[in-house]
Design a protein around this motif. Structure first.
Motif, mmCIF file in Angstrom:
data_model
loop_
_atom_site.group_PDB
_atom_site.id
_atom_site.type_symbol
_atom_site.label_atom_id
_atom_site.label_comp_id
_atom_site.label_asym_id
_atom_site.label_seq_id
_atom_site.Cartn_x
_atom_site.Cartn_y
_atom_site.Cartn_z
ATOM 1 N N UNK A 108 34.896 67.765 19.674
ATOM 2 C CA UNK A 108 35.481 69.103 19.657
ATOM 3 C C UNK A 108 34.586 70.119 20.357
ATOM 4 N N UNK A 109 33.309 70.106 20.045
ATOM 5 C CA UNK A 109 32.424 71.159 20.534
ATOM 6 C C UNK A 109 32.074 71.028 22.008
ATOM 7 N N UNK A 110 31.998 69.813 22.511
ATOM 8 C CA UNK A 110 31.522 69.627 23.882
ATOM 9 C C UNK A 110 32.557 68.971 24.793
ATOM 10 N N UNK A 111 33.087 67.837 24.373
ATOM 11 C CA UNK A 111 34.028 67.144 25.251
ATOM 12 C C UNK A 111 35.279 67.971 25.493
ATOM 13 N N UNK A 112 35.823 68.577 24.430
ATOM 14 C CA UNK A 112 37.016 69.404 24.596
ATOM 15 C C UNK A 112 36.731 70.602 25.497
ATOM 16 N N UNK A 113 35.534 71.159 25.385
ATOM 17 C CA UNK A 113 35.155 72.284 26.250
ATOM 18 C C UNK A 113 35.157 71.849 27.712
ATOM 19 N N UNK A 114 34.623 70.664 27.966
ATOM 20 C CA UNK A 114 34.611 70.098 29.311
ATOM 21 C C UNK A 114 36.030 69.971 29.856
ATOM 22 N N UNK A 115 36.932 69.463 29.030
ATOM 23 C CA UNK A 115 38.314 69.291 29.453
ATOM 24 C C UNK A 115 38.996 70.631 29.745
ATOM 25 N N UNK A 116 38.720 71.631 28.924
ATOM 26 C CA UNK A 116 39.315 72.950 29.116
ATOM 27 C C UNK A 116 38.825 73.594 30.407
ATOM 28 N N UNK A 117 37.529 73.501 30.653
ATOM 29 C CA UNK A 117 36.966 74.083 31.873
ATOM 30 C C UNK A 117 37.579 73.418 33.097
ATOM 31 N N UNK A 118 37.721 72.104 33.046
ATOM 32 C CA UNK A 118 38.315 71.387 34.177
ATOM 33 C C UNK A 118 39.779 71.782 34.382
ATOM 34 N N UNK A 119 40.538 71.782 33.299
ATOM 35 C CA UNK A 119 41.974 72.010 33.409
ATOM 36 C C UNK A 119 42.303 73.423 33.894
ATOM 37 N N UNK A 120 41.644 74.422 33.329
ATOM 38 C CA UNK A 120 41.966 75.804 33.672
ATOM 39 C C UNK A 120 41.114 76.339 34.812
ATOM 40 N N UNK A 121 39.918 75.791 34.981
ATOM 41 C CA UNK A 121 39.072 76.225 36.079
ATOM 42 C C UNK A 121 39.650 75.859 37.434
ATOM 43 N N UNK A 122 40.379 74.763 37.493
ATOM 44 C CA UNK A 122 40.977 74.328 38.756
ATOM 45 C C UNK A 122 41.941 75.381 39.319
ATOM 46 N N UNK A 123 42.816 75.875 38.471
ATOM 47 C CA UNK A 123 43.764 76.900 38.917
ATOM 48 C C UNK A 123 43.071 78.197 39.292
ATOM 49 N N UNK A 124 42.059 78.574 38.531
ATOM 50 C CA UNK A 124 41.303 79.787 38.850
ATOM 51 C C UNK A 124 40.656 79.666 40.222
ATOM 52 N N UNK A 125 40.044 78.512 40.478
ATOM 53 C CA UNK A 125 39.375 78.297 41.759
ATOM 54 C C UNK A 125 40.365 78.365 42.914
#
Length: 253
Positions: A108-125
């Motif tokens: 929850x604390x780390x792996x999920x954060x990684x997934x969120x950054x990847x999923x939403x960071x892609x569109x932002x970029x």
């Protein structure tokens, strides 16, 4: 420069994950008060709906489900600001920790954060702008017995966000961490139930008290807004002076 509107978020779509309670709930309300269109996401849809009321949007999301995270990124696009607060802790000494407990906290604390950054960071970029805000902790810097895995994930999250800042910065995306001190949330209910433990924590910081979740909301609004347009890869401590003050002894003059 229109400094009067520096903290305004009009026209921005903000996704707050963990908006059903605590810091996430107060952050969602504060962001909306500054003009943002806020989606309140939580595994507990009823709690998210309570935060959203009639003005904001509620969204059910289990961040441990990779497919659900990817689906949310597609359904909610575009997301201009991502805020994630969801976390868990198992307070045990290292020698007493089980592998299952380790995996649960890290997932929850780390792996999920990684997934969120990847999923939403892609569109932002791809759009050339965005702000990612994750919640670390004083435990990412200072530790105590029984906090090993939680502290490791919170320190790891800082480095994950700093790396995101480095990789996504050229595309106009900022990534920062907020490091709270002791805050009265459901995660700290175990401590509040023990007066000696609760009072000891209150006395550790410079202000001599615990924070309320609402006292973290200003930091979220700041990092989401143009007021922080040149702030990325940073850790903003909102800890009442915990990491600045030794706190164990007040020497005489």
């Amino acid at each position: 420069m229109d400094y009067a509107s520096l903290f305004r978020l009009d026209g921005k779509h903000v996704l707050v994950i963990g908006a059903g309670s605590g810091i996430g709930r107060e952050s969602a309300l504060a962001l909306a008060a500054h003009g943002a269109r806020v989606t309140c996401a939580d595994r507990d849809l009823v709690a998210a709906q309570e935060t959203a009321g009639s003005e904001l949007t509620a969204y059910e999301l289990d961040v441990l489900d990779d497919a659900a995270v990817e689906r949310a990124a597609a359904e909610l696009d575009p997301v201009d600001v991502l805020v994630f607060t969801a976390a868990t802790n198992v307070r045990k000494r290292i020698l007493d920790y089980t592998s299952e407990e380790f995996d649960r906290v890290v997932s929850l604390n780390l792996r999920a954060s990684f997934q969120l950054i990847r999923a939403f960071g892609r569109g932002m970029a791809e759009r050339g702008s965005g702000s990612i805000i994750g919640f670390s902790s004083i435990r990412g810097t200072t530790v105590e017995p029984g906090q090993s895995v939680y502290a490791a994930t919170k320190a790891g999250l800082v480095q994950l966000l700093r790396t995101a800042a480095a990789e996504l910065g050229p595309s106009g995306v900022r990534a920062n961490a907020i490091a709270p001190g002791v805050v009265e949330t459901p995660l700290t209910a175990q401590i509040k139930a023990n007066k000696g433990w609760y009072d000891a924590y209150a006395q550790k910081g410079a202000l001599g008290r615990w924070a309320q979740p609402s006292e973290l909301a200003g930091a979220v609004v700041y990092l989401a807004s143009d007021a922080a347009s040149f702030v990325t890869g940073s850790v903003l401590a909102v800890d009442g002076g915990w990491t600045a003050v030794d706190g164990r002894f007040d020497p005489p003059n």
